[in-house]
Design an enzyme around this catalytic site. Structure first.
Site, mmCIF file in Angstrom:
data_model
loop_
_atom_site.group_PDB
_atom_site.id
_atom_site.type_symbol
_atom_site.label_atom_id
_atom_site.label_comp_id
_atom_site.label_asym_id
_atom_site.label_seq_id
_atom_site.Cartn_x
_atom_site.Cartn_y
_atom_site.Cartn_z
ATOM 1 N N ASP A 334 0.816 -1.222 0.000
ATOM 2 C CA ASP A 334 0.000 0.000 0.000
ATOM 3 C C ASP A 334 0.841 1.261 0.000
ATOM 4 O O ASP A 334 0.326 2.352 0.263
ATOM 5 C CB ASP A 334 -0.947 0.009 1.198
ATOM 6 N N GLU A 417 10.208 -2.446 13.192
ATOM 7 C CA GLU A 417 11.417 -1.926 12.547
ATOM 8 C C GLU A 417 12.576 -1.826 13.537
ATOM 9 O O GLU A 417 13.710 -2.238 13.254
ATOM 10 C CB GLU A 417 11.146 -0.551 11.927
#
Length: 478
Positions: A334, A417
């Site tokens: 996306d 992350e």
């Protein structure tokens, strides 16, 4: 005849009331002009005939060789002019060649040579291990700029790789590089003695000889040393939703502009979806389609779910088994990507970072660079993270990853992350390469597609035997 003209003039003068001498002078001047025109036309026709006779005589004396016959274009005014004036140029050429033969015995000729580039076809079958495709990706090949790029063909259930040591458990990687044979033929008009030496030099010429072509406006063929760039491994987690196929299509056609790339599409599901496989096959990017469902304990939690973690860890596991070089990148379906970022990350030696737009209230998530050094991070939510960066804002070398066998992404929402980059320790700020013009440009954006409600069921009684029955099969419903 002259007497009759005078009499006619006199008669005219009488009729006009005594102006005989003036009328006779006017008619005489007109007749003189007619004579001049007739004389010039006669001379022109005679000259033309002489030129044509001389031209035909010259052609009969020195006929063209079989390979030197040139087909004329349509006969226009310019063609006729060249046909008429060609004997002069031929005579001048003969006199010039005679002078050259008398003055010096040396004659420079251009021989007919052909430069041929070997066609290279490499077929590599990739199995569970990636050793079958070796270091050939780093070898240099001399190719012509005019030659077309290698063409890759992808079929359903087949992943095609251009180079690199990667493989799949059920796919065959085939590299086809076809460099079209090119030949440059040069012909030069020379004397009879020079033709014999030209034939001898053409027979002894080597294939590596490159000749200049005067028919190509004297442009020299350009050759470059081209090598296959390091491979890229794009890990894209996906899950079943109405927007799934649309977002994969958008990302896939972006990746189609990037060379030497393998797209690892990993779905959060227990079984592969034929619609996803069909979409990937239609796009034509070399891909591996796998599944990695989220563990049940995280599915049942009422808190935020660690989406995409099992997918990305499955991709890391795949690379540890099937890749030895290149760069890995987590590209969500996306997001929006400028294709230049893929070429920049390709040469990362350890870890590379860059800004990502449309992230949190700050509008951007980026490393902070001062005097060329990484001094911190700018993000709308730091949250105690050592590496507060977005998933689309970094890439890692495959070799650097494999040196850290325990590196993986944690099942901790919001810290995926940071946890992954921490698992790459030891990792210093000096090891992080700053891309996108030292983090002064935005080449990736964390865009998100608007959520759509599942499509309502089709009334098959009302729309029986219509195209809607086929379209309904393409809709993804949870």
């Amino acid at each position: 005849m002259k007497f009759n003209y005078i009499g006619l003039g006199t008669h005219s003068g009488i009729v006009n009331g005594g102006s005989g001498s003036g009328g006779s002078s006017t008619i005489g001047s007109k007749m003189s002009l007619g004579k001049s025109i007739k004389m010039y036309l006669t001379i022109f026709i005679a000259t033309t005939c002489i030129y044509m006779v001389l031209y035909q005589y010259h052609i009969s004396r020195e006929p063209f060789a079989a390979g030197e016959v040139v087909k004329h274009q349509e006969k226009s005014s310019s063609y006729i002019a060249s046909y008429l004036w060609s004997p002069i140029s031929l005579l001048l050429a003969n006199s010039s060649s005679n002078n050259n033969n008398n003055s010096t015995p040396t004659t420079t000729t251009t021989s007919t040579t052909a430069t041929t580039i070997r066609t290279t076809t490499t077929a590599a079958t990739v199995g569970s291990a990636g050793e079958k495709v070796g270091a050939s990706s780093t070898s240099l090949q001399t190719v012509s700029l005019a030659a077309p790029k290698p063409t890759l063909h992808t079929s359903y259930g087949t992943a095609l790789l251009r180079s690199g040591s990667v493989g799949g458990h059920r796919k065959t990687a085939t590299t086809k590089q076809s460099i079209t044979r090119t030949a440059t033929k040069l012909t030069t008009t020379a004397t009879t003695m020079a033709k014999t030496s030209a034939k001898q030099s053409a027979q002894t010429a080597t294939p590596a000889t490159t000749a200049l072509s005067e028919h190509a406006h004297k442009t020299r063929p350009t050759f470059v040393a081209a090598s296959e760039p390091p491979p890229l491994y794009i890990i894209t987690p996906t899950y079943r939703r109405p927007e799934q196929l649309a977002e994969l299509t958008r990302l896939g056609y972006t990746l189609k502009h990037v060379v030497n790339l393998l797209w690892l599409v990993i779905e959060d599901a227990n079984h592969t979806n034929p619609l996803v496989a069909h979409t990937l096959d239609r796009i034509g990017v070399p891909y591996e389609y796998m599944v990695a469902p989220m563990p049940e304990k995280y599915k049942q939690t009422k808190r935020a779910k660690p989406r995409g973690v099992s997918n990305r860890n499955r991709g890391l596991e795949y690379l540890r088994h099937h890749a030895n070089e290149g760069v890995l990148y987590f590209a969500d379906d996306d997001n929006t990507y400028d294709i230049s970022i893929f070429e920049q990350m390709r040469y990362i030696s350890k870890v590379g970072m860059w800004p990502v737009g449309l992230v949190t209230k700050t509008g951007v998530s980026s490393p902070i660079i001062q005097e060329g050094k990484l001094v911190g991070y700018y993000d709308g939510w730091i949250g105690g993270r050592k590496y507060p960066v977005d998933m689309a804002g970094f890439a890692v070398s495959v070799k650097f990853l494999k040196e850290r066998p325990n590196a993986q992404m944690p099942f901790k929402p919001g810290y995926e992350e940071d946890g992954f980059l921490r698992s790459l320790a030891p990792l210093d700020n000096t090891d992080i390469e700053l891309l996108a013009d030292e983090c002064r440009d935005i080449l990736t954006w964390h865009t998100q597609t608007k959520k759509n409600a599942p499509a309502q069921a089709l009334n098959r009684t009302r729309y029986k035997n219509t195209n809607l029955e086929h379209i309904d099969k393409l809709l993804v419903r949870p």
